[in-house]
Scaffold this active site. Structure first.
Site, short mmCIF file in Angstrom:
data_model
loop_
_atom_site.label_atom_id
_atom_site.label_comp_id
_atom_site.label_asym_id
_atom_site.label_seq_id
_atom_site.Cartn_x
_atom_site.Cartn_y
_atom_site.Cartn_z
N GLU A 102 1.06 -1.23 -0.16
CA GLU A 102 0.11 0.17 0.07
C GLU A 102 0.96 1.10 -0.07
OE1 GLU A 102 -3.12 1.50 -0.35
OE2 GLU A 102 -4.56 -0.09 0.18
N ASP A 103 0.07 1.98 -0.61
CA ASP A 103 1.09 3.31 -0.38
C ASP A 103 0.64 3.52 1.01
OD1 ASP A 103 -1.47 4.07 -0.83
OD2 ASP A 103 -1.27 5.20 -2.35
N ASP A 106 -4.35 4.91 5.85
CA ASP A 106 -5.36 6.69 6.44
C ASP A 106 -6.33 5.65 6.99
OD1 ASP A 106 -6.24 8.68 7.73
OD2 ASP A 106 -7.14 9.09 5.49
N PHE A 155 -2.33 15.95 4.17
CA PHE A 155 -2.43 15.45 3.63
C PHE A 155 -0.82 15.59 2.97
CE2 PHE A 155 -3.44 15.02 -1.17
CZ PHE A 155 -4.55 14.35 -1.36
N ARG A 168 1.48 12.35 -9.18
CA ARG A 168 1.90 11.38 -8.43
C ARG A 168 3.05 11.03 -9.21
NH1 ARG A 168 -1.83 7.89 -7.49
NH2 ARG A 168 -4.56 8.49 -8.59
P1 IMP Z 1 -8.11 4.34 4.00
O1 IMP Z 1 -8.88 3.46 3.52
O2 IMP Z 1 -8.72 5.58 4.94
O3 IMP Z 1 -6.90 4.07 4.91
O4 IMP Z 1 -7.40 5.57 2.92
C1 IMP Z 1 -6.34 4.87 1.68
C2 IMP Z 1 -6.24 5.57 0.84
O5 IMP Z 1 -6.88 6.65 0.54
C3 IMP Z 1 -4.74 5.93 -0.25
O6 IMP Z 1 -4.43 4.32 -0.17
C4 IMP Z 1 -5.07 6.69 -0.82
O7 IMP Z 1 -5.76 6.34 -2.44
C5 IMP Z 1 -6.06 7.41 -0.21
N1 IMP Z 1 -5.54 8.83 0.59
C6 IMP Z 1 -5.29 8.74 2.31
N2 IMP Z 1 -4.57 9.65 3.03
C7 IMP Z 1 -3.80 9.64 1.61
C8 IMP Z 1 -2.92 11.17 1.11
O8 IMP Z 1 -2.48 12.09 2.11
N3 IMP Z 1 -2.95 11.95 0.10
C9 IMP Z 1 -3.42 11.23 -0.82
N4 IMP Z 1 -4.02 10.01 -1.15
C10 IMP Z 1 -4.46 9.72 0.72
MG MG Z 2 -3.97 3.57 -2.56
#
Ligand code: IMP
Ligand code: MG
Length: 178
Positions: A102-103, A106, A155, A168
């Site tokens: 995963e990148d 969050d 962010f 990106r």
């Molecule tokens: P989660 O499901 O809330 O953990 O969010 C996961 C996805 O939200 C990540 O895989 C990203 O694609 C996007 N995301 C969450 N935080 C950021 C950020 O700070 N910048 C850009 N994309 C984010």
């Molecule tokens: Mg992602």
């Protein structure tokens, strides 16, 4: 201090390219040890993880495969993220030692969805690698085995991460200037 403008927002360099690459080397050597001799398959989560997945994968010197899934999360409200699968699960994962790449994690909603889908596919074991983790936002119990960097709840863009589809291709990670 390097700054970039993306669409209507300004970002400043936060994790430089060389720091990211050095950390990836460290993560890869742990992964090489942990997956030695196993039927390993990496699962990159598109779009954001494609650069991290490529850089991490090419540092592995063990027998390894890679495949990708593509998810999109539709944030209705902050508490109920609905996940849609755009590219699904094509590979036979039975008895494989999986590494999810995963990148950024969050809230963890995307990660939980991915892990739930792996469990029903009878994999042998699941570990998670995430370049970035926002501990203040993370609300799930799933252990993240390989964390590149823990970051504040701000962010970020770059190194695969986007702001409205852009940014990106930045080689470093940048954080929003409020
Ligand atoms: P989660 O499901 O809330 O953990 O969010 C996961 C996805 O939200 C990540 O895989 C990203 O694609 C996007 N995301 C969450 N935080 C950021 C950020 O700070 N910048 C850009 N994309 C984010
Ligand atoms: Mg992602």
């Amino acid at each position: 201090m390097k700054e970039v403008q993306i669409l209507d927002k300004k970002f400043r360099e936060f994790i430089p390219e060389n720091t990211i690459q050095e950390r990836i080397k460290e993560l890869a050597s742990q992964i090489n040890r942990d997956y030695e001799g196993k039927e390993m398959i990496c699962i990159g989560v598109l779009n954001g993880a494609f650069i991290f997945a490529a850089d991490l994968f090419r540092r592995l010197d063990i027998k390894a495969r890679i495949t990708f899934i593509k998810l999109a999360s539709y944030a209705g409200t902050a508490s109920s993220g609905e996940i849609k699968e755009l590219i699904g699960w094509n590979e036979d994962l039975r008895d494989k030692s999986v590494l999810v790449i995963e990148d950024i994690v969050d809230t963890g909603i995307t990660l939980e969805h991915t892990v739930d889908n792996l469990i029903i596919r009878n994999v042998r074991e699941i570990r998670i690698a995430a370049l970035l983790l926002k501990p203040e936002a993370y609300s799930k119990e799933i252990k993240i085995d390989y964390i590149g960097f823990e970051i504040p709840n701000d962010f970020v863009v770059g190194y695969g991460l986007d702001y409205n589809g852009e940014g990106r291709n930045l080689p470093s990670v940048y954080t929003l200037i409020p």
